[in-house]
Design an enzyme around this catalytic site. Structure first.
Site, PDB file in Angstrom:
ATOM      1  N   LEU A   1       0.828  -1.212   0.000  1.00 22.73           N
ATOM      2  CA  LEU A   1       0.000   0.000   0.000  1.00 22.73           C
ATOM      3  C   LEU A   1       0.860   1.259   0.000  1.00 22.73           C
ATOM      4  CD1 LEU A   1      -2.865  -0.997   2.486  1.00 22.73           C
ATOM      5  CD2 LEU A   1      -2.910  -1.022  -0.008  1.00 22.73           C
ATOM      6  N   CYS A   2       1.971   1.212  -0.733  1.00 26.49           N
ATOM      7  CA  CYS A   2       2.845   2.389  -0.829  1.00 26.49           C
ATOM      8  C   CYS A   2       3.253   2.609  -2.282  1.00 26.49           C
ATOM      9  CB  CYS A   2       4.065   2.243   0.074  1.00 26.49           C
ATOM     10  SG  CYS A   2       4.935   0.669  -0.031  1.00 26.49           S
ATOM     11  N   GLY A   3       2.295   2.392  -3.183  1.00 29.37           N
ATOM     12  CA  GLY A   3       2.555   2.657  -4.587  1.00 29.37           C
ATOM     13  C   GLY A   3       3.595   1.717  -5.171  1.00 29.37           C
TER      14      GLY A   3
END
Length: 285
Positions: free
Chosen positions: A88-90
């Site tokens: 969930l951090c690109g």
């Protein structure tokens, strides 16, 4: 066409997702400040440590410390790949892994055997699926502490001294700004003092000897370099997660607006249909 109940249910679901992404963005932003301060504090120390080791190694031209030993040809290389434990951090983790894969491809093209030490669950999970690559996995929960770097550095230095590998590379993400994290690859071992045209004399005396100082400094320099990489990676992870969650929150808001418009149009169509049926029925009477 979905009915009003389906659209209303989807709007509710998207709004709940929006609450989650907004909360995650706020948490990542709060953690980013602490991680950024830790990373900024470690940089001067790491730079000064590197400069000191370089100066002492140049002064001690005949130093034969095993961590300074240059081996040729290089037949075995170990990559220390540093990623985060969570997603969930690109594209933060995928960019690091891509950088590592480039290094692997270059070494394998030169007929060099490549081993992987993974720091972080994402790198560990990725390279575990690639048979024969993952040598060691180090997954530490919570905030980065110096003990994590000591554990990794001790093992890598021992493998290099024992001749199990001829070179050690460090692949991590350098924190540039909140919006920019740059994947980076540096050589960790052997330590290279570089070329210097000066006579190598130091403006101070070293006691008991430069060789004894190098014996203490070189393992410490590896630990500091890894610790800095872990801190840079930690700051970059929170920055990337904050940016990704901010983008996700903005996207959910746009989706809610589109669904609301769709809901209003569907409700208007339903009301219009009922009015037409009422008028048609009245005319029939």
């Amino acid at each position: 066409m979905p009915n009003l109940r389906d659209i209303r249910r989807r709007i509710t679901s998207v709004k709940k997702t929006q609450q989650i992404t907004r909360a995650m963005r706020m948490v990542a932003g709060a953690k980013l400040r602490r991680a950024q301060e830790a990373s900024a504090s470690a940089r001067p120390y790491a730079d000064r440590m590197r400069d000191t080791v370089t100066a002492v190694a140049r002064a001690e031209r005949n130093a034969e410390h095993p961590l300074l030993l240059q081996r040729s040809p290089i037949a075995r290389v170990e990559l220390l790949v540093v990623t985060s434990n969570r997603g969930l951090c690109g594209a933060f983790n995928s960019n690091i892994i891509k950088c590592a894969l480039v290094q692997i491809a270059e070494r394998e093209a030169a007929q060099t055997e490549v081993f992987i030490t993974a720091s972080g669950r994402k790198a560990s999970d990725y390279f575990r699926r690639r048979a024969g690559r993952l040598v060691h996995s180090h997954v530490a929960e919570g905030w980065v502490v110096y003990g994590h770097a000591v554990e990794i550095a001790s093992r890598l230095c021992q493998r290099y001294v024992d001749g199990e590998v001829d070179e050690v590379l460090l692949v991590y993400s350098e924190f540039v700004s909140t919006m920019t994290q740059r994947p980076k690859s540096v050589r960790l071992l052997p330590q290279d003092p570089g070329a210097d045209e000066s006579d190598g004399a130091l403006p101070y005396e070293i006691e008991p000897s430069p060789a004894r100082l190098l014996e203490a400094l070189l393992p410490k320099a590896v630990e500091v370099e890894i610790f800095r990489a872990l801190l840079e990676n930690q700051a970059g992870e929170y920055a990337a997660r904050m940016t990704a969650m901010e983008s996700a929150t903005r996207n959910t808001q746009e989706l809610v607006e589109r669904l609301t418009l769709q809901f209003n149009r569907a409700r208007q169509a339903a009301i219009t249909k009922e009015l037409v049926e009422i008028v048609t029925g009245a005319e029939a009477l």
